[in-house]
Design a protein around this motif. Structure first.
Motif, PDB file in Angstrom:
ATOM      1  N   GLY A 153      11.930  15.029  14.784  1.00  0.00           N
ATOM      2  CA  GLY A 153      12.500  14.262  13.684  1.00  0.00           C
ATOM      3  C   GLY A 153      13.454  13.180  14.127  1.00  0.00           C
ATOM      4  N   HIS A 154      13.898  13.218  15.396  1.00  0.00           N
ATOM      5  CA  HIS A 154      14.844  12.234  15.913  1.00  0.00           C
ATOM      6  C   HIS A 154      14.187  11.232  16.862  1.00  0.00           C
ATOM      7  N   SER A 155      12.862  11.161  16.830  1.00  0.00           N
ATOM      8  CA  SER A 155      12.141  10.186  17.656  1.00  0.00           C
ATOM      9  C   SER A 155      11.220   9.367  16.761  1.00  0.00           C
ATOM     10  N   PHE A 156      11.032   8.099  17.123  1.00  0.00           N
ATOM     11  CA  PHE A 156      10.113   7.250  16.377  1.00  0.00           C
ATOM     12  C   PHE A 156       8.657   7.527  16.740  1.00  0.00           C
ATOM     13  N   HIS A 157       8.421   8.476  17.595  1.00  0.00           N
ATOM     14  CA  HIS A 157       7.085   8.749  18.127  1.00  0.00           C
ATOM     15  C   HIS A 157       6.010   8.801  17.037  1.00  0.00           C
ATOM     16  N   ASP A 158       6.295   9.457  15.909  1.00  0.00           N
ATOM     17  CA  ASP A 158       5.282   9.660  14.859  1.00  0.00           C
ATOM     18  C   ASP A 158       5.318   8.596  13.766  1.00  0.00           C
ATOM     19  N   GLY A 159       6.237   7.637  13.857  1.00  0.00           N
ATOM     20  CA  GLY A 159       6.273   6.552  12.894  1.00  0.00           C
ATOM     21  C   GLY A 159       6.628   6.996  11.483  1.00  0.00           C
ATOM     22  N   LEU A 160       6.105   6.279  10.492  1.00  0.00           N
ATOM     23  CA  LEU A 160       6.400   6.563   9.086  1.00  0.00           C
ATOM     24  C   LEU A 160       5.752   7.861   8.635  1.00  0.00           C
ATOM     25  N   THR A 161       6.488   8.632   7.849  1.00  0.00           N
ATOM     26  CA  THR A 161       5.900   9.795   7.188  1.00  0.00           C
ATOM     27  C   THR A 161       5.214   9.333   5.906  1.00  0.00           C
ATOM     28  N   SER A 162       4.406  10.224   5.314  1.00  0.00           N
ATOM     29  CA  SER A 162       3.735   9.867   4.065  1.00  0.00           C
ATOM     30  C   SER A 162       4.747   9.615   2.949  1.00  0.00           C
ATOM     31  N   GLY A 163       5.833  10.397   2.931  1.00  0.00           N
ATOM     32  CA  GLY A 163       6.860  10.200   1.917  1.00  0.00           C
ATOM     33  C   GLY A 163       7.544   8.847   2.055  1.00  0.00           C
ATOM     34  N   GLN A 164       7.808   8.443   3.290  1.00  0.00           N
ATOM     35  CA  GLN A 164       8.428   7.135   3.507  1.00  0.00           C
ATOM     36  C   GLN A 164       7.480   6.014   3.079  1.00  0.00           C
ATOM     37  N   THR A 165       6.204   6.187   3.384  1.00  0.00           N
ATOM     38  CA  THR A 165       5.216   5.180   2.985  1.00  0.00           C
ATOM     39  C   THR A 165       5.182   5.019   1.473  1.00  0.00           C
ATOM     40  N   MET A 166       5.198   6.143   0.750  1.00  0.00           N
ATOM     41  CA  MET A 166       5.187   6.091  -0.711  1.00  0.00           C
ATOM     42  C   MET A 166       6.455   5.409  -1.237  1.00  0.00           C
ATOM     43  N   ALA A 167       7.594   5.708  -0.646  1.00  0.00           N
ATOM     44  CA  ALA A 167       8.846   5.101  -1.089  1.00  0.00           C
ATOM     45  C   ALA A 167       8.832   3.591  -0.878  1.00  0.00           C
ATOM     46  N   LEU A 168       8.306   3.137   0.261  1.00  0.00           N
ATOM     47  CA  LEU A 168       8.228   1.703   0.527  1.00  0.00           C
ATOM     48  C   LEU A 168       7.282   1.011  -0.455  1.00  0.00           C
ATOM     49  N   LEU A 169       6.153   1.647  -0.743  1.00  0.00           N
ATOM     50  CA  LEU A 169       5.214   1.063  -1.697  1.00  0.00           C
ATOM     51  C   LEU A 169       5.848   0.944  -3.078  1.00  0.00           C
ATOM     52  N   ALA A 170       6.611   1.976  -3.470  1.00  0.00           N
ATOM     53  CA  ALA A 170       7.301   1.928  -4.761  1.00  0.00           C
ATOM     54  C   ALA A 170       8.326   0.798  -4.794  1.00  0.00           C
ATOM     55  N   LEU A 171       9.041   0.607  -3.671  1.00  0.00           N
ATOM     56  CA  LEU A 171      10.028  -0.475  -3.608  1.00  0.00           C
ATOM     57  C   LEU A 171       9.352  -1.833  -3.726  1.00  0.00           C
ATOM     58  N   PHE A 172       8.267  -2.027  -3.002  1.00  0.00           N
ATOM     59  CA  PHE A 172       7.542  -3.289  -3.092  1.00  0.00           C
ATOM     60  C   PHE A 172       7.026  -3.530  -4.502  1.00  0.00           C
ATOM     61  N   ALA A 173       6.580  -2.481  -5.160  1.00  0.00           N
ATOM     62  CA  ALA A 173       6.083  -2.609  -6.530  1.00  0.00           C
ATOM     63  C   ALA A 173       7.197  -3.051  -7.469  1.00  0.00           C
ATOM     64  N   MET A 174       8.408  -2.504  -7.252  1.00  0.00           N
ATOM     65  CA  MET A 174       9.538  -2.899  -8.090  1.00  0.00           C
ATOM     66  C   MET A 174       9.878  -4.374  -7.884  1.00  0.00           C
ATOM     67  N   VAL A 175       9.887  -4.806  -6.627  1.00  0.00           N
ATOM     68  CA  VAL A 175      10.184  -6.211  -6.341  1.00  0.00           C
ATOM     69  C   VAL A 175       9.132  -7.126  -6.947  1.00  0.00           C
ATOM     70  N   ALA A 176       7.859  -6.728  -6.813  1.00  0.00           N
ATOM     71  CA  ALA A 176       6.780  -7.535  -7.372  1.00  0.00           C
ATOM     72  C   ALA A 176       6.878  -7.601  -8.893  1.00  0.00           C
ATOM     73  N   ALA A 177       7.230  -6.486  -9.507  1.00  0.00           N
ATOM     74  CA  ALA A 177       7.364  -6.463 -10.964  1.00  0.00           C
ATOM     75  C   ALA A 177       8.487  -7.375 -11.415  1.00  0.00           C
ATOM     76  N   ALA A 178       9.601  -7.337 -10.693  1.00  0.00           N
ATOM     77  CA  ALA A 178      10.722  -8.210 -11.047  1.00  0.00           C
ATOM     78  C   ALA A 178      10.330  -9.676 -10.927  1.00  0.00           C
ATOM     79  N   GLY A 179       9.592  -9.983  -9.878  1.00  0.00           N
ATOM     80  CA  GLY A 179       9.149 -11.364  -9.712  1.00  0.00           C
ATOM     81  C   GLY A 179       8.161 -11.783 -10.780  1.00  0.00           C
TER      82      GLY A 179
END
Length: 609
Positions: A153-179
């Motif tokens: 959990g303290h190494s970048f070896h495995d990159g993004l988790t599925s939960g992080q990916t979902m959170a980023l997609l939700a953030l992008f969706a919010m920004v796109a909606a605002a725009g």
């Protein structure tokens, strides 16, 4: 040698008199060893009074054992790093190679004439190289995989988790909606969401200017005797650094530290024949050894550092870059500071100071940026007891906790910032060390952009790594340190990325006269927030730079401090390049070329800061 007291020659070097080494040299080694509380043999080898090859050839004759020339084959199951640390390794064709030091050396001398067959004497360097050849895949794998195995959990070896990916997609969706909505309420919500971290980050930088922070330790500090100083390991990772090797050698020789207490390791990638050949052309002191890092993936600086960490002899360790010129007393000052603080302090970050300021406009901006960071922000973070993203060099570390943490993360291209966070999560503190290490700023915009993109990419990697378990990190760090870490890591990248867009919008509105035309509460609040963010951003970019140049006495640079907002447009460009690189080539290490400076503050003003 005249002037030396008549004293018994130490047992671990006395035998050399029978093999052609002058008695005066042995007395000098004995005296130096006594002063430093190390063996006379270590004192003789570290200072070059006796070469490694002459010492161990004589030892072989003294013990009646064969001497192994470099290039022999160690057994494929030789233990790493134990065989190297203990100076004994099994041979591929049977028997054992010995390169004894300290107590093991005296033990063998006591048993001369009673040793079993199958033993061979060699030099420590030849034994180390043999073990590296025999165990190269294991060494490479251990340097890359130790941390992911110990604490994934303290190494970048495995990159993004599925939960992080979902959170980023939700953030992008919010920004796109605002725009898409393009209404003032939507923009206001977006501005509050994006602007709040920016405003808080600016607040931390502005609060930092209120903390007093001298650029040097007080005069008159006690000078420790050589016997009271710990063994200090210096790791210097090198890659294509032929140009700066003479400068590096001079900087190492200038260190005000007893040579028998120094353990300097030059770390070179296996395929870097250029640097390896250049090192062989120079005469290095006996306390310097060259380690060839086995080929492996990822080929990053932290992977090389992990190889050096495994073999470190010191209680403390410092990382220097190839072009660094630390203050000669820096190791002494760090050892004294460690001795005065609690064991919860695992790291001291020295001040990085740009040396080639007068090379051009970019180097002047870089000088001011480093002054704001290392002379203003970092000391304040230490006083605020907030986690400190370390600089890439001049981090002085306790070796034991660093090993317990698994060393550096080789999968993170900003391993220094990541280590600062991991130290905080483990309950350790980082303090500021007001001792300068002079560095070379990148000579061209192309090289600067590549270096800064790597830093920004690494900051994103740190943010990804340490946002996998936010609640766990919040419990370990506490609310304020947790928020401060998020702002200093993720907030830095986000604020740099959105800075040109936000600035362009504000300037456009001011020029067109539409900025102050709000009629509804939402519109008025949006304008007030925009103005506050713009003012806070400008102050955070310029005021710490002014404070930094004031503390160093560099007032001739004040016009450039006023122009720092222009420099941060370049920083924003680097942030976007780093984000793109993270998506297409996360392990890429953008090498910074050194040895191209045209001016030097230190040469122009000897002893100057």
């Amino acid at each position: 040698m005249s002037g030396l007291p008549a004293l018994p020659i130490a047992r671990d070097v006395a035998f050399l008199a029978r093999h052609g080494v002058p008695v005066d040299v042995l007395r000098e080694a004995t005296l130096l060893g006594a002063r430093c509380e190390v063996t006379a043999a270590r004192a003789a080898l570290a200072t070059g009074l006796v070469s490694d090859e002459a010492f161990y050839r004589a030892l072989a004759v003294e013990l009646g054992l064969p001497f192994l020339e470099p290039g022999f084959a160690a057994h494929s199951q030789a233990h790493y790093p134990g065989a190297i640390r203990h100076g004994i390794a099994p041979l591929a064709e049977g028997g054992y190679a010995l390169a004894p030091e300290d107590a093991a050396l005296e033990g063998l001398l006591d048993r001369r004439g009673r040793l079993v067959s199958g033993l061979f004497v060699t030099t420590p360097a030849a034994l180390r190289d043999a073990v590296f050849r025999a165990r190269a895949p294991v060494i490479a794998r251990e340097a890359a995989e130790a941390l992911p195995r110990l604490n994934p959990g303290h190494s970048f070896h495995d990159g993004l988790t599925s939960g992080q990916t979902m959170a980023l997609l939700a953030l992008f969706a919010m920004v796109a909606a605002a725009g898409w909505l393009a209404g003032r309420p939507a923009w206001l919500a977006l501005m509050i969401m994006m602007g709040s971290p920016f405003l808080l980050l600016a607040g931390i930088k502005l609060a930092a200017i209120l903390e007093p922070s001298p650029v040097r330790l007080p005069l008159g500090l006690p000078r420790a005797e050589a016997r009271d100083l710990p063994v200090y390991t210096v790791l210097v990772p090198l890659h294509r650094e032929r140009r700066v090797l003479p400068k590096l050698r001079a900087a190492l020789l200038a260190l005000d530290y007893p040579p028998p207490k120094l353990d300097v390791k030059l770390l070179i990638e296996e395929g870097d024949a250029e640097t390896r050949e250049a090192i062989a052309e120079l005469a290095w002191p006996g306390f310097v050894e060259t380690i060839i890092v086995p080929a492996g993936h990822p080929r990053t600086k932290p992977r090389a550092l992990n190889v050096g960490l495994a073999l470190a002899r010191g209680d403390y360790l410092v990382v220097y870059d190839a072009e660094d010129e630390p203050d000669p007393a820096q190791l002494r000052e760090a050892a004294l500071t460690f001795d005065r603080v609690g064991t919860d302090v695992a790291c001291l970050q020295a001040r990085l100071v740009i040396d080639n300021t007068d090379d051009g406009l970019l180097q002047r901006f870089f000088t001011l940026e480093y002054g704001a960071l290392f002379d203003v922000l970092n000391p304040a973070l230490a006083r605020f007891d907030l986690p400190m993203p370390l600089g890439g060099t001049s981090n002085h570390l306790r070796v034991a906790p660093l090993r317990a943490l698994g060393g550096w993360d080789p999968w993170n291209v900003t391993e220094d910032a990541d280590l600062g966070v991991r130290l905080a999560l483990a309950g350790f503190r980082v303090l500021d060390l007001p001792s300068a290490t002079h560095e070379e700023a990148p000579p061209t915009l192309r090289i600067w952009l590549a270096q800064r993109a790597r830093w920004m990419k690494g900051f994103v990697q740190v943010a990804i790594t340490h946002s996998r378990d936010p609640l766990g990190h919040l419990r370990r760090l506490g609310t304020v340190p947790f928020a401060g870490t998020a702002l200093l890591i993720a907030g830095t990248v986000v604020s740099c990325a959105v800075y040109p867009l936000f600035t362009a919008v504000v300037i456009g509105q001011l020029l067109t006269g539409t900025f102050f035309g709000g009629e509804t509460p939402a519109e008025v609040l949006s304008e007030a927030l925009s103005l506050t963010l713009a003012a806070a951003g400008l102050l955070a970019m310029t005021v710490p730079a002014f404070v930094g140049l004031h503390r160093r006495g560099w007032w001739r640079l004040w016009p450039f401090a006023l122009a720092m907002p222009l420099y941060y447009v370049l920083v924003s460009l680097a942030a976007w390049r780093g984000i793109v690189e993270l998506l297409i080539d996360p392990d890429r290490w953008n090498k910074t070329d050194h040895g191209l400076a045209r001016t030097s503050r230190r040469l122009a003003r000897p002893g100057g800061s």
